[in-house]
Motif scaffolding. Structure first.
Motif, short mmCIF file in Angstrom:
data_model
loop_
_atom_site.label_atom_id
_atom_site.label_comp_id
_atom_site.label_asym_id
_atom_site.label_seq_id
_atom_site.Cartn_x
_atom_site.Cartn_y
_atom_site.Cartn_z
N PRO A 17 0.81 -1.23 0.00
CA PRO A 17 0.00 0.00 0.00
C PRO A 17 0.84 1.28 0.00
O PRO A 17 0.32 2.36 -0.30
N GLU A 18 2.12 1.17 0.35
CA GLU A 18 2.98 2.34 0.37
C GLU A 18 3.45 2.76 -1.03
O GLU A 18 3.98 3.84 -1.23
N LYS A 19 3.24 1.87 -1.99
CA LYS A 19 3.63 2.17 -3.37
C LYS A 19 2.53 2.96 -4.09
O LYS A 19 1.45 3.15 -3.56
N GLU A 20 2.82 3.38 -5.31
CA GLU A 20 1.82 4.12 -6.10
C GLU A 20 0.72 3.17 -6.57
O GLU A 20 0.73 1.98 -6.30
N ASN A 21 -0.25 3.74 -7.31
CA ASN A 21 -1.34 2.93 -7.85
C ASN A 21 -0.80 1.75 -8.65
O ASN A 21 -0.06 1.94 -9.61
N LEU A 22 -1.19 0.55 -8.26
CA LEU A 22 -0.71 -0.65 -8.94
C LEU A 22 -1.86 -1.41 -9.59
O LEU A 22 -3.01 -1.32 -9.14
N CYS A 23 -1.54 -2.16 -10.64
CA CYS A 23 -2.51 -2.98 -11.36
C CYS A 23 -2.02 -4.42 -11.42
O CYS A 23 -0.82 -4.68 -11.38
N LEU A 24 -2.94 -5.36 -11.53
CA LEU A 24 -2.59 -6.76 -11.75
C LEU A 24 -2.81 -7.08 -13.22
O LEU A 24 -3.93 -6.99 -13.72
N TYR A 25 -1.73 -7.47 -13.90
CA TYR A 25 -1.79 -7.82 -15.32
C TYR A 25 -1.66 -9.33 -15.48
O TYR A 25 -0.87 -9.98 -14.80
#
Length: 254
Positions: free
Chosen positions: A43-51
């Protein structure tokens, strides 16, 4: 993403293969590789996506920089909800959004390459024959399959099939393999195929086939293709209690 560079399906069959590959990759992330997936969704990272990729691999990464992107983008910011929900609810939410993304990608290709009404309908029917990622992750697919056969029929068929199978039911271990049958066994074969045809792999979510090796987890009682969990028939013979990757990870996790 890098895994999509070589993907350019143009026919219904090619788009469906692309769909199945991406789906298999995402299912791995949400079941077999769930610990690693959880770790990457910080959660500390930027917006992430699962590809999910056609090669049956998965990746957690930032969204594409170009607008609009080459392909529809997965749900953005899946990492932010990770620690604010129960794990099973968070995984279910990611699964739902992943199902929507897969459909968007498949029909993006259909629009791009001019699929007509018949092709679109055929593609949808092929996709709809598979359980959704949500159904696989939440166990609904397994529950639905069980509801299609009564408990009495299941018990009767299982006892009949045990005498014909090369695999065995012992010490909690049960393997499904090719059967040795003669002409008099045709009726039994049809009966067994009908029973097991609704069984779904806990890793890839696809149906049981009589010519494939399967193994059952003694803890969660889910079935798996041997190839999906890297278990061979020879290795299975020496396993007293089989635990699938997901159950093994749960026990190891503090």
């Amino acid at each position: 993403m890098d895994g999509d560079q070589q993907s350019n399906p143009r026919t219904v069959e090619e788009v469906f293969r692309d769909f199945k590959g991406r789906r298999a990759g995402i299912i791995k992330a949400l079941t077999i590789n769930v610990e690693e997936f959880h770790r990457q969704c910080d959660p500390e990272k930027e917006n992430l996506c699962l590809y999910g990729f056609p090669t049956e691999q998965w990746e957690v990464n930032l969204p594409a920089e170009e607008v609009p992107p080459e392909l529809p983008e997965p749900a953005l910011g899946i990492n932010f909800a990770r620690d604010g929900m129960q794990d099973k609810d968070w995984l279910s939410l990611v699964a739902v959004h992943s199902d929507a993304w897969l459909l968007a990608v498949a029909f993006y290709f259909g629009a791009r390459f001019g699929f007509d009404k018949a092709d679109r309908k055929r593609l949808f029917n092929m996709i709809n024959d598979l359980p959704t990622i949500y159904e696989v992750v939440t166990g609904m697919a397994k529950k639905q399959a069980k509801e299609k056969s009564s408990a009495s029929n299941h018990s009767g068929n299982k006892s009949k099939s045990n005498s014909k199978q090369q695999g065995s039911v012992s010490q909690g271990k049960y393997t499904k393999t090719l059967q040795l049958r003669d002409e008099d066994d045709d009726g039994l074969e049809e009966e067994e195929d009908e029973e097991h045809g609704d069984t779904l792999c806990g890793a890839c979510g696809e149906n049981y086939a009589s010519n494939e090796f399967w193994i059952c987890c003694d803890l969660c009682e889910k079935w798996f293709h041997g190839k999906c969990v890297k278990i061979t028939p020879a290795r299975a013979e020496h396993i007293k209690q089989y635990k699938c990757p997901s159950c093994s990870n749960k026990r190891a996790r503090p």
